[in-house]
Design an enzyme around this catalytic site. Structure first.
Site, PDB file in Angstrom:
ATOM      1  N   THR A  27     -31.793 -69.805 -42.100  1.00 38.30           N
ATOM      2  CA  THR A  27     -30.607 -69.629 -42.931  1.00 38.30           C
ATOM      3  C   THR A  27     -29.408 -69.711 -42.005  1.00 38.30           C
ATOM      4  OG1 THR A  27     -30.615 -67.251 -42.580  1.00 38.30           O
ATOM      5  CG2 THR A  27     -31.827 -68.040 -44.497  1.00 38.30           C
ATOM      6  N   ALA A  61     -32.308 -65.326 -38.886  1.00 39.24           N
ATOM      7  CA  ALA A  61     -31.163 -64.625 -39.476  1.00 39.24           C
ATOM      8  C   ALA A  61     -30.013 -64.694 -38.472  1.00 39.24           C
ATOM      9  CB  ALA A  61     -31.543 -63.179 -39.759  1.00 39.24           C
ATOM     10  N   VAL A  87     -33.592 -63.784 -34.355  1.00 35.67           N
ATOM     11  CA  VAL A  87     -32.132 -63.677 -34.373  1.00 35.67           C
ATOM     12  C   VAL A  87     -31.516 -65.021 -33.965  1.00 35.67           C
ATOM     13  CG1 VAL A  87     -30.119 -62.461 -33.460  1.00 35.67           C
ATOM     14  CG2 VAL A  87     -32.266 -61.207 -33.856  1.00 35.67           C
ATOM     15  N   LYS A  88     -30.676 -65.539 -34.875  1.00 35.25           N
ATOM     16  CA  LYS A  88     -30.064 -66.846 -34.627  1.00 35.25           C
ATOM     17  C   LYS A  88     -28.701 -66.629 -33.967  1.00 35.25           C
ATOM     18  CE  LYS A  88     -29.843 -71.115 -37.334  1.00 35.25           C
ATOM     19  NZ  LYS A  88     -29.720 -71.612 -38.708  1.00 35.25           N
ATOM     20  N   VAL A  89     -28.529 -67.246 -32.809  1.00 33.07           N
ATOM     21  CA  VAL A  89     -27.346 -66.989 -31.968  1.00 33.07           C
ATOM     22  C   VAL A  89     -26.671 -68.323 -31.647  1.00 33.07           C
ATOM     23  CG1 VAL A  89     -26.604 -66.012 -29.754  1.00 33.07           C
ATOM     24  CG2 VAL A  89     -28.594 -65.039 -30.911  1.00 33.07           C
TER      25      VAL A  89
END
Ligand code: G3P
Length: 218
Positions: A27, A61, A87-89
Site C-alpha cells: 500500500t 505499510a 515497514v515501507k520507508v
C-alpha cells in the site's frame, strides 16, 4: 516470482486472495487516501484487516514522515500491528538511516521510491528486506523500467545481495511477465494486471467450442 497486490481496497485484496495466488500486499499513502481512510487509528485498523485477509503474506505499510526520529517512531507502531507488517520507508538519507535502525532492531523494511540501481544498492546495504523500483513511473518519464530491474538483478546476483527486488508501479500484464524475465523476486500489481494474465482470445474461442461439443454427448 511472488505476486503481491498493490492496493488498499479490501474487495480487490479478497478477490486476488480467493484466486489462490496472492503472496502479499503493498500500500502507500495515495492508495490509502483513495479508500477514504482517515486518521492514524483507522489506517492502523485497516492494515490489521489486510493482514488478516492475506493470512501469512507480507503487507507493506508506509511511514508518512521524512525525518529519522519520526520514521522510526511510526515504523515501530506499524510493526506492532501484526507480525506480517513490513515497514515501507522512502529512499532518502533519513530513510536509509532508519532502514539500518530497523534492521538492527529486527523490523523488516521495504525501501520505496527507487528509481536507480544506486538507490537499490544503498537500501540493500542498510538491510532492506525489499527494494521497490517503480517501473511504470520510469516508463512514463521515457526511460525503461524493465532495464532497471535487469540491472539491479544482475548487481544483486554478482554481489550476493539478499534483498528482494519488488517491482512496483506496474501498469500492465506484460509488465508482470517482463519483470519475471528480468529477475524480479516480487511483482506488486493492480488487480486488472493480474487478471489480465488469465486472458487470451484463443482460450475463449477454444472453450466456446469445447462447451458446444460437450452438448453433443451430454
Ligand atoms: O506502491 C507503489 C507503486 O506501486 C505506485 O504505483 O501506479 O502510483 O506509479 P503507481
Amino acid at each position: 516470482m511472488k505476486y503481491f497486490i498493490d492496493t488498499a481496497n479490501l474487495d480487490q485484496i479478497k478477490e486476488a486472495h480467493d484466486l489462490g495466488i496472492l503472496d502479499g500486499v503493498t500500500t502507500n499513502p495515495s492508495l490509502m487516501a483513495k479508500e477514504g481512510i482517515k486518521g492514524n487509528e483507522a489506517v492502523y485498523k485497516h492494515y490489521k484487516t489486510i493482514c488478516e485477509i492475506v493470512d501469512g503474506g507480507d503487507v507493506s505499510a508506509e511511514v508518512v514522515y521524512t525525518d529519522f526520529k519520526s520514521i522510526v517512531e511510526q515504523g515501530k507502531q506499524l510493526a506492532a500491528i501484526h507480525k506480517n507488517i513490513v515497514v515501507k520507508v522512502p529512499m532518502i538519507p533519513d530513510g536509509v538511516k532508519a532502514i539500518k535502525w530497523f534492521t538492527d532492531n529486527g523490523i523488516r523494511t521495504n525501501c520505496t521510491l527507487i528509481f536507480s540501481a544506486g538507490q537499490a544498492m544503498l537500501a540493500a546495504k542498510a538491510g532492506a528486506a525489499y527494494v521497490s523500483p517503480f517501473i511504470g513511473r520510469i516508463d512514463d518519464s521515457g526511460w525503461d523500467g524493465i532495464e532497471l530491474i535487469q540491472q539491479i538483478a544482475n548487481i544483486f546476483a554478482i554481489q550476493g545481495i539478499e534483498s528482494q527486488i519488488l517491482a512496483a508501479s506496474i501498469r500492465s500484464s506484460l509488465h508482470i511477465i517482463k519483470c519475471a524475465e528480468a529477475g524480479a523476486n516480487v511483482c506488486t500489481c493492480p488487480l486488472d494486471s493480474i487478471m489480465g494474465l488469465t486472458k487470451h482470445p484463443l482460450t475463449d474461442i477454444g472453450l466456446a467450442k469445447f462447451m458446444e461439443d460437450a452438448k453433443k454427448f451430454a
